[in-house]
Design an enzyme around this catalytic site. Structure first.
Site, PDB file in Angstrom:
ATOM      1  N   SER A 145      -2.978  41.556 -20.584  1.00  0.00           N
ATOM      2  CA  SER A 145      -2.692  42.441 -21.715  1.00  0.00           C
ATOM      3  C   SER A 145      -1.546  41.821 -22.498  1.00  0.00           C
ATOM      4  CB  SER A 145      -2.247  43.804 -21.169  1.00  0.00           C
ATOM      5  OG  SER A 145      -1.742  44.618 -22.208  1.00  0.00           O
ATOM      6  N   TYR A 158       2.379  49.086 -15.358  1.00  0.00           N
ATOM      7  CA  TYR A 158       1.430  48.303 -16.148  1.00  0.00           C
ATOM      8  C   TYR A 158       2.008  46.919 -16.455  1.00  0.00           C
ATOM      9  CZ  TYR A 158      -2.296  47.607 -19.602  1.00  0.00           C
ATOM     10  OH  TYR A 158      -3.385  47.135 -20.296  1.00  0.00           O
TER      11      TYR A 158
HETATM   12  N1  LIG Z   1      -8.014  48.809 -24.578  1.00  0.00           N
HETATM   13  C1  LIG Z   1      -6.921  48.094 -24.755  1.00  0.00           C
HETATM   14  O1  LIG Z   1      -6.276  48.157 -25.797  1.00  0.00           O
HETATM   15  C2  LIG Z   1      -6.459  47.162 -23.688  1.00  0.00           C
HETATM   16  C3  LIG Z   1      -5.398  46.299 -24.001  1.00  0.00           C
HETATM   17  C4  LIG Z   1      -4.950  45.417 -23.043  1.00  0.00           C
HETATM   18  C5  LIG Z   1      -5.538  45.390 -21.808  1.00  0.00           C
HETATM   19  N2  LIG Z   1      -6.557  46.253 -21.509  1.00  0.00           N
HETATM   20  C6  LIG Z   1      -7.130  46.183 -20.176  1.00  0.00           C
HETATM   21  O2  LIG Z   1      -8.531  46.058 -20.287  1.00  0.00           O
HETATM   22  C7  LIG Z   1      -9.139  46.550 -19.099  1.00  0.00           C
HETATM   23  C8  LIG Z   1     -10.237  47.502 -19.486  1.00  0.00           C
HETATM   24  O3  LIG Z   1      -9.653  48.590 -20.192  1.00  0.00           O
HETATM   25  P1  LIG Z   1     -10.460  49.471 -21.254  1.00  0.00           P
HETATM   26  O4  LIG Z   1      -9.613  49.578 -22.459  1.00  0.00           O
HETATM   27  O5  LIG Z   1     -11.847  48.988 -21.338  1.00  0.00           O
HETATM   28  O6  LIG Z   1     -10.364  50.888 -20.512  1.00  0.00           O
HETATM   29  P2  LIG Z   1     -11.472  51.951 -20.121  1.00  0.00           P
HETATM   30  O7  LIG Z   1     -10.720  53.069 -19.525  1.00  0.00           O
HETATM   31  O8  LIG Z   1     -12.384  52.183 -21.267  1.00  0.00           O
HETATM   32  O9  LIG Z   1     -12.319  51.194 -18.988  1.00  0.00           O
HETATM   33  C9  LIG Z   1     -11.769  50.907 -17.738  1.00  0.00           C
HETATM   34  C10 LIG Z   1     -12.832  51.099 -16.685  1.00  0.00           C
HETATM   35  O10 LIG Z   1     -12.265  50.746 -15.409  1.00  0.00           O
HETATM   36  C11 LIG Z   1     -12.703  51.707 -14.477  1.00  0.00           C
HETATM   37  N3  LIG Z   1     -11.761  51.779 -13.351  1.00  0.00           N
HETATM   38  C12 LIG Z   1     -10.526  52.343 -13.340  1.00  0.00           C
HETATM   39  N4  LIG Z   1      -9.999  52.242 -12.113  1.00  0.00           N
HETATM   40  C13 LIG Z   1     -10.909  51.599 -11.345  1.00  0.00           C
HETATM   41  C14 LIG Z   1     -10.937  51.215  -9.995  1.00  0.00           C
HETATM   42  N5  LIG Z   1      -9.919  51.481  -9.149  1.00  0.00           N
HETATM   43  N6  LIG Z   1     -12.029  50.559  -9.527  1.00  0.00           N
HETATM   44  C15 LIG Z   1     -13.085  50.311 -10.347  1.00  0.00           C
HETATM   45  N7  LIG Z   1     -13.117  50.656 -11.627  1.00  0.00           N
HETATM   46  C16 LIG Z   1     -12.039  51.299 -12.128  1.00  0.00           C
HETATM   47  C17 LIG Z   1     -12.772  53.009 -15.248  1.00  0.00           C
HETATM   48  O11 LIG Z   1     -13.593  53.970 -14.592  1.00  0.00           O
HETATM   49  C18 LIG Z   1     -13.312  52.541 -16.578  1.00  0.00           C
HETATM   50  O12 LIG Z   1     -14.725  52.599 -16.602  1.00  0.00           O
HETATM   51  C19 LIG Z   1      -8.004  47.173 -18.281  1.00  0.00           C
HETATM   52  O13 LIG Z   1      -7.586  46.256 -17.290  1.00  0.00           O
HETATM   53  C20 LIG Z   1      -6.915  47.389 -19.307  1.00  0.00           C
HETATM   54  O14 LIG Z   1      -5.639  47.390 -18.737  1.00  0.00           O
HETATM   55  C21 LIG Z   1      -7.038  47.136 -22.436  1.00  0.00           C
END
Ligand SMILES: NC(=O)c1ccc[n+]([C@@H]2O[C@H](COP(=O)([O-])OP(=O)(O)OC[C@H]3O[C@@H](n4cnc5c(N)ncnc54)[C@H](O)[C@@H]3O)[C@@H](O)[C@H]2O)c1
Length: 260
Positions: A145, A158
């Site tokens: 991230s 985080y």
């Molecule tokens: N959206 C953003 O702006 C952003 C920015 C930087 C990093 N990220 C990272 O991207 C990744 C995906 O995030 P996203 O935005 O798609 O979020 P999201 O919440 O849409 O999707 C995350 C998915 O991970 C699943 N999950 C959560 N805990 C879990 C576990 N213990 N085991 C298995 N699955 C699990 C959730 O059920 C969900 O389906 C994450 O690692 C997040 O930190 C997102």
């Protein structure tokens, strides 16, 4: 010939957001996909999304918690049983955790976020890398991230986990490069997914829309990224278009992390 014809791509957090968008993208390019998530509902929706875009690919969904070692062994074992190989691994599942000052963060919350966002990534690497080493090929993309390369505030768990993911990426990348295996990380900025929607509710429970509008003003593009804008880069990193990219951490943030 599509880039992922006959290849198997394993995606954690595949039920939503960045994972689901990447599943659709690589399936459109011919990949068979394995989707892992704690949410059965998310997995079912993702399966429908993938099949509507790429009706001929094979999909396996596995309900698993990435922070539990047995579950990780389970999703890797199920993938090998069905497809016999893992060509790409999007090691992506994660949570934001509760926002709070460090002094109020609480150790319980810190450990909870680390277990999913850092140990979950390590456990995936531990179990997938020997398979790729044996194959003599494979590409891993870990999800870090901007919070893994910059301070954001109110996110002790985080920040620690995502900086840790950057460390794991560099460490494994230099270990496995000689075996034909690449390990890279992405550092997304603010991408509009359910996680970021939840984040805006934490910042301003009464008016998350206003919080979202203010938050994005710091971005040079003045807009949120969309999941497909991450998926295209992850697909690039898992494809043979990036065979000399290894141990790299790639911001996908509209330039936000470059800003003073
Ligand atoms: N959206 C953003 O702006 C952003 C920015 C930087 C990093 N990220 C990272 O991207 C990744 C995906 O995030 P996203 O935005 O798609 O979020 P999201 O919440 O849409 O999707 C995350 C998915 O991970 C699943 N999950 C959560 N805990 C879990 C576990 N213990 N085991 C298995 N699955 C699990 C959730 O059920 C969900 O389906 C994450 O690692 C997040 O930190 C997102």
């Amino acid at each position: 010939m599509s880039r992922f014809d006959g290849k198997t791509i394993l995606i954690t957090g595949g039920g939503s957001g960045l994972g689901r968008a990447t599943a659709v993208r690589v399936a459109q390019e011919g990949a068979n996909v394995v989707l892992v998530d704690v949410s059965e509902k998310g997995l079912e929706e993702a399966r429908q999304d993938v099949l509507s875009e790429a009706p001929n690919v094979q999909i396996l969904t596995v309900t698993a918690d990435v922070s539990k070692e047995d579950d990780v062994a389970g999703y890797v074992g199920a993938t090998m049983e069905k497809f016999g190989r893992i060509d790409g691994f999007f090691n992506n599942a994660g949570i934001e955790g509760k926002q709070n000052l460090t002094e109020n963060f609480t150790n319980d919350e810190f450990q909870r976020v680390l277990a999913i966002n850092l140990s979950g990534v390590f456990l995936g690497l531990e179990k997938v890398l020997p398979i790729m080493r044996e194959q003599g090929s494979g590409a891993v993309v870990n999800t870090a991230s901007v919070g893994g390369i910059r301070g954001v505030g109110n996110q002790s768990g985080y920040a620690a986990a995502k900086h840790g993911v950057v460390g794991l990426t560099r460490n494994s990348g230099i270990e496995y490069g000689e075996h034909g295996v690449r390990v890279n990380a992405i550092a997304p900025g603010a991408i509009w997914t359910p996680m970021v929607e939840g984040s805006m509710k934490q910042i301003d429970a009464e008016n998350p829309r206003r919080a979202a509008e203010q938050f994005v003003q710091a971005n040079p593009t003045k807009r949120y990224g969309e999941p497909h804008e991450i998926a295209s880069v992850v697909a690039f990193l898992m494809s043979d278009d990036s065979t000399y990219v290894n141990a790299a951490v790639l911001p996908i943030d509209g330039g936000q992390s470059a800003k003073y």
